[in-house]
Scaffold this motif. Sequence first.
Motif, PDB file in Angstrom:
ATOM      1  N   ALA A  13      -7.600   0.320  -4.844  1.00  0.00           N
ATOM      2  CA  ALA A  13      -6.525   0.653  -3.469  1.00  0.00           C
ATOM      3  C   ALA A  13      -5.877  -0.467  -2.888  1.00  0.00           C
ATOM      4  O   ALA A  13      -4.682  -0.351  -2.411  1.00  0.00           O
ATOM      5  CB  ALA A  13      -7.560   1.529  -2.462  1.00  0.00           C
ATOM      6  N   TRP A  14      -6.678  -1.798  -2.829  1.00  0.00           N
ATOM      7  CA  TRP A  14      -6.180  -2.856  -2.268  1.00  0.00           C
ATOM      8  C   TRP A  14      -4.703  -3.267  -2.921  1.00  0.00           C
ATOM      9  O   TRP A  14      -3.769  -3.780  -2.348  1.00  0.00           O
ATOM     10  CB  TRP A  14      -7.060  -4.116  -2.313  1.00  0.00           C
ATOM     11  CG  TRP A  14      -6.685  -5.396  -1.873  1.00  0.00           C
ATOM     12  CD1 TRP A  14      -6.544  -5.794  -0.595  1.00  0.00           C
ATOM     13  CD2 TRP A  14      -6.308  -6.344  -2.679  1.00  0.00           C
ATOM     14  NE1 TRP A  14      -6.253  -7.115  -0.491  1.00  0.00           N
ATOM     15  CE2 TRP A  14      -6.008  -7.659  -1.931  1.00  0.00           C
ATOM     16  CE3 TRP A  14      -6.207  -6.724  -4.266  1.00  0.00           C
ATOM     17  CZ2 TRP A  14      -5.561  -8.925  -2.532  1.00  0.00           C
ATOM     18  CZ3 TRP A  14      -5.921  -7.865  -4.490  1.00  0.00           C
ATOM     19  CH2 TRP A  14      -5.682  -8.959  -3.618  1.00  0.00           C
ATOM     20  N   LEU A  20       1.935   2.431  -1.899  1.00  0.00           N
ATOM     21  CA  LEU A  20       1.421   3.398  -1.063  1.00  0.00           C
ATOM     22  C   LEU A  20       1.383   2.968   0.403  1.00  0.00           C
ATOM     23  O   LEU A  20       0.511   2.352   1.031  1.00  0.00           O
ATOM     24  CB  LEU A  20      -0.056   3.711  -1.583  1.00  0.00           C
ATOM     25  CG  LEU A  20      -0.580   4.143  -3.005  1.00  0.00           C
ATOM     26  CD1 LEU A  20      -1.649   4.389  -3.423  1.00  0.00           C
ATOM     27  CD2 LEU A  20       0.589   5.563  -3.035  1.00  0.00           C
ATOM     28  N   PRO A  21       2.388   3.541   0.871  1.00  0.00           N
ATOM     29  CA  PRO A  21       2.746   3.307   2.529  1.00  0.00           C
ATOM     30  C   PRO A  21       1.506   3.437   3.461  1.00  0.00           C
ATOM     31  O   PRO A  21       1.096   2.645   4.426  1.00  0.00           O
ATOM     32  CB  PRO A  21       3.898   4.022   2.736  1.00  0.00           C
ATOM     33  CG  PRO A  21       4.713   4.378   1.700  1.00  0.00           C
ATOM     34  CD  PRO A  21       3.707   4.447   0.501  1.00  0.00           C
ATOM     35  N   LEU A  22       0.714   4.546   3.165  1.00  0.00           N
ATOM     36  CA  LEU A  22      -0.435   4.724   3.802  1.00  0.00           C
ATOM     37  C   LEU A  22      -1.363   3.785   3.709  1.00  0.00           C
ATOM     38  O   LEU A  22      -2.150   3.377   4.552  1.00  0.00           O
ATOM     39  CB  LEU A  22      -0.979   6.293   3.204  1.00  0.00           C
ATOM     40  CG  LEU A  22      -2.200   6.620   3.957  1.00  0.00           C
ATOM     41  CD1 LEU A  22      -1.860   6.962   5.738  1.00  0.00           C
ATOM     42  CD2 LEU A  22      -2.928   7.788   3.631  1.00  0.00           C
ATOM     43  N   LEU A  26      -2.871   0.989   6.784  1.00  0.00           N
ATOM     44  CA  LEU A  26      -4.333   0.609   7.019  1.00  0.00           C
ATOM     45  C   LEU A  26      -4.284  -0.684   7.141  1.00  0.00           C
ATOM     46  O   LEU A  26      -4.979  -1.142   8.214  1.00  0.00           O
ATOM     47  CB  LEU A  26      -5.079   1.202   6.104  1.00  0.00           C
ATOM     48  CG  LEU A  26      -6.564   1.022   6.088  1.00  0.00           C
ATOM     49  CD1 LEU A  26      -7.127   1.601   7.501  1.00  0.00           C
ATOM     50  CD2 LEU A  26      -7.235   1.393   5.106  1.00  0.00           C
ATOM     51  N   ASP A  27      -3.845  -1.499   6.279  1.00  0.00           N
ATOM     52  CA  ASP A  27      -3.757  -2.884   6.618  1.00  0.00           C
ATOM     53  C   ASP A  27      -3.212  -3.446   7.663  1.00  0.00           C
ATOM     54  O   ASP A  27      -3.661  -4.365   8.469  1.00  0.00           O
ATOM     55  CB  ASP A  27      -3.126  -3.651   5.270  1.00  0.00           C
ATOM     56  CG  ASP A  27      -3.934  -4.808   4.551  1.00  0.00           C
ATOM     57  OD1 ASP A  27      -5.034  -4.934   5.238  1.00  0.00           O
ATOM     58  OD2 ASP A  27      -3.809  -5.284   3.671  1.00  0.00           O
ATOM     59  N   ARG A 183      11.015  -4.174   7.439  1.00  0.00           N
ATOM     60  CA  ARG A 183      10.243  -3.318   8.342  1.00  0.00           C
ATOM     61  C   ARG A 183       9.230  -2.829   7.326  1.00  0.00           C
ATOM     62  O   ARG A 183       9.365  -2.347   6.432  1.00  0.00           O
ATOM     63  CB  ARG A 183      10.899  -2.210   8.866  1.00  0.00           C
ATOM     64  CG  ARG A 183      12.019  -2.664  10.057  1.00  0.00           C
ATOM     65  CD  ARG A 183      12.857  -1.564  10.553  1.00  0.00           C
ATOM     66  NE  ARG A 183      13.966  -1.911  11.659  1.00  0.00           N
ATOM     67  CZ  ARG A 183      13.567  -1.902  12.849  1.00  0.00           C
ATOM     68  NH1 ARG A 183      12.503  -1.328  13.274  1.00  0.00           N
ATOM     69  NH2 ARG A 183      14.571  -2.276  13.658  1.00  0.00           N
ATOM     70  N   ALA A 184       7.920  -2.849   8.027  1.00  0.00           N
ATOM     71  CA  ALA A 184       6.796  -1.933   7.217  1.00  0.00           C
ATOM     72  C   ALA A 184       7.142  -0.494   7.365  1.00  0.00           C
ATOM     73  O   ALA A 184       8.061  -0.047   8.228  1.00  0.00           O
ATOM     74  CB  ALA A 184       5.479  -2.388   7.983  1.00  0.00           C
TER      75      ALA A 184
END
Length: 974
Positions: A13-14, A20-22, A26-27, A183-184
């Motif tokens: 996942a890391w 994966l924007p989701l 989270l980060d 931008r994130a």
Amino acid sequence: MLAILVGLLAIFAWSSRPHLPLLERLDHLLFDAQTQWRGRLQAAAQPGIVLVKIDDRSLQRLGGFSPDRRTLARAIDLLNTAQARLIALDLLLLEPGRADPAADAVLSSAMRASGKLLIPFALLDEAGQPPTSPGKAVLDNAFLRTRGESASALLPMRPQQLLAPPAGFAEAAQALGHVSALRAPDGAPRFDLPGLPFAGEIYPSLAVRIAAIALDQPWSQVELDFGNALKLGSLTVPLDAQSRQWINYYGPSGSFESISFIDLLDGHVDPARLRGRIVLLGSTAIGAGDVFPSPFDTSLPGVERMATVVDNILSGRVLQRPHWASAAELLAMLVLPMLACWLISRWPLRYALSALAILALGLVTGLQALFVHAQLFLAPAFPVLALLLGCLSALVLRGAAEQARRRAALLALQASEERYALALRGANDGMWDWDLLAEQVFFSDRWYTLMGQDKTQPARMSAWTAALDEAGRQAFEHELAEHLAGRSLQLHHVLSFRQGGVDRWLLVRGIATRDANGRALRMAGSLTDISESQRLQQQITHDALHDRLTGLLNRAAFLQRLEQACAIEAGKSDSVAVLIIDIDDFRTLNEREGIAAGDAILIELAQRLAALQGPSSALARLAADRFVLSQHIADVGDESAIGDLLGRVQSCLQAPFQLAAGALTLSASIGWAHLAQDLHSATELLAAAEMALAHAKTRLRGQTHAYDPAELQVENKRRWLKENLDLAIASQQFVLHYQPLVLLADRRLVGFEALIRWPHPDKGMVMPGDFIPYAEESGQILAMGQWILREAARQLVAWDALGFRGEIAVNLSGRQFSEGDLLADARAVLDILGSIDPRRLKLEVTESMAMSNPQVTANALQALSALGFKISIDDFGTGYSSLAYLHRFPFDTLKIDRSFVIRLAAGREAVEIVRTIVGLAKALGKQTLAEGVEEVAQAQLLHELGVEIGQGWLFAKALAADQAEAFLLQNQPA
């Protein structure tokens, strides 16, 4: 294995965050939380930054969406007049003015007049043809110094299009820089891009250009090191592996000092507020669209974002993601789930979860401390996620394991009930059950059999005590009452009574069930016959304290009795005596008469000695043929009491013992001691008697010996020597001292005698007379003698290098001749001597030692002489030499004993003996040496009698090696 799978899932996942924007969100949420937890900061850059905001109020006055170019030119003139340090526009001036073309010339003129104006351009990652290629003005702002170009491949943005201001504006500005930002997924720009590639060049951000000018840093000296740092002279701005500068946001909108654009135009701004300051001019109006989310604000104006980046650079407060961050996060994602699974599987659940909560809190706190104090940040989201997943997985497994254990326990309980039913039938125990509320009692058939009662009688609790005496009845009723009252966990009591003339022991066990108030409702248990085990225990207890053959006490039991007697007599004038009787030659008797006869004698002797016992006596068998008797003595000074007891013991031994082969009398060695001989315990008293017995056995048969405290001192000294001599030999504690040998004619040095000394680390210097006799007796002299020979040889080699040409004499022990390999030792010495003549190492043997076994000694001395060594006969005149053997000894020197030298002044006897020895030596062609010379008169007389060499304190005492070396350097030998 589960922990490893959880860790790998977290790592997957890391690593999938960029796609994966989701997950990336989270980060970033935790990053924002760290910033918010830290709180607001004040801008710190010098010179300070001031924002000129084109706000909603300014636009309302100007009547448009942005100020026209004449208005901008006017604002620039006002800022120049206020002596601003530099001015930067956060406005893209992309196309020439169409409504008022002359306005562009006015703005260009104002920009040139300022000489300190910076304007932006845009680099877009959208594919397409750029409207213009980079002009010269834009190209002039590209980085001139870059490093690590290979790391530029990791840049998160590869621009494809350039939006540049018209050439007039670009040429009029002092410097240009891009204002592009990524931008994130949540729209927040969390990092700035200090360098972006386009058309083969690397272009700086406007914030970098502002910082370089504010620091007066020539642009040619600014260096971009991709993936590492941006260097502005002595100032280094850390970048991450993707060459990003992470933004350290200070707070919500309003963190920087600001003024309204319309206030500037209206002259409502004090010029002092702008003098020497960095001025950033940009739009903050709601409709302008130049806003970004930040950790503190959902709509931070772009000009304030740029001000934050510039202040970060100038104040050194740039956030840094260290290069080891990824490795640390990967390690945490592997280790934390494993730790969680281990703790939850091994510890009680509340302790495990508490420990993991403390660990997570400590991890977050530590990361926040790095964030606040060192501007370092790591991404804790996925390590924490891995920890949570590890906890959940371990809890699921633990729950499944608990369910499995419960099912197994239920099955085991069912099997246990079946086994218990079988065990009751096989154990042959009696069962009982007592309903206290109904006053009903049940006894099994086996219970009646064990208790010896008629089962036709009504069952009552009183049946328990029917066969017991009064004390047994009271004890059982007390134990039963204690358990019913809740003061014992279980009824566990042994019933003891006689049944049919036989002692019986029955073990009663039971336990009560209780209501909520603790009142006993029902009680049930068992009755077990333990008679055989009790009888066996009694026998074991008896055997543990008694001798099986004679029935007497053994050593342990005797010591207990003796301790009690010593404690009673302590401090009184009375005493306790101990006699140890050891039968002489009992082994021979056993071999001659047989073991059965020997056992019969021991049994009868034990009975005879038992008849001597009084009320305070104790008798025991210590060993096969050794007995010990303790006796109270009323008067220590009355020796007749001891003598009378010894006489009665001797009578027991001398009375004939009847055997199949006839009558037999015994003799025994007896050692005795009493408490008044400065002995303080039973152990010391028995040891003293055993020591006395040992001395008695060294004499004739049938001897009696009393303990003497002086013997203990001798024994302790021997024990100390035995323990310490081996240690001294192993650790080389011994040293050699050297006593000079001089010619009596002119006092010239001819050599030394090597004498061993023992500098003990605790006792100090121990002289040879204190340890050599014991070393001779114990055989330790062999290793000691080897060391003396080799050490003396090594010393001779060392002194030979200093010019010493004399000899060194070494004493030999008799055991070196009889037990050691003296020739092998001598050959080892030859190896040490090398080219040195072995005749310079003289070997000394005493006259008495030589004559103890003259044939062996003569052969050994002949062999040593053949190897080249000199031989000296020591202490000559004190033994009983045979001239025949003396003639066979290959000696070179006769050494006159000091006892004759001391008596020279006492009369003619000693003088004549010395004269005779000298005459004998001269007749045999040998040298004479006198030891113990302490006076000048002795030396003169010895010289007159013909003695050649002297040794003694008159010339020098035995010297340590360094002192002897100094002596020989002052007195070189003849």
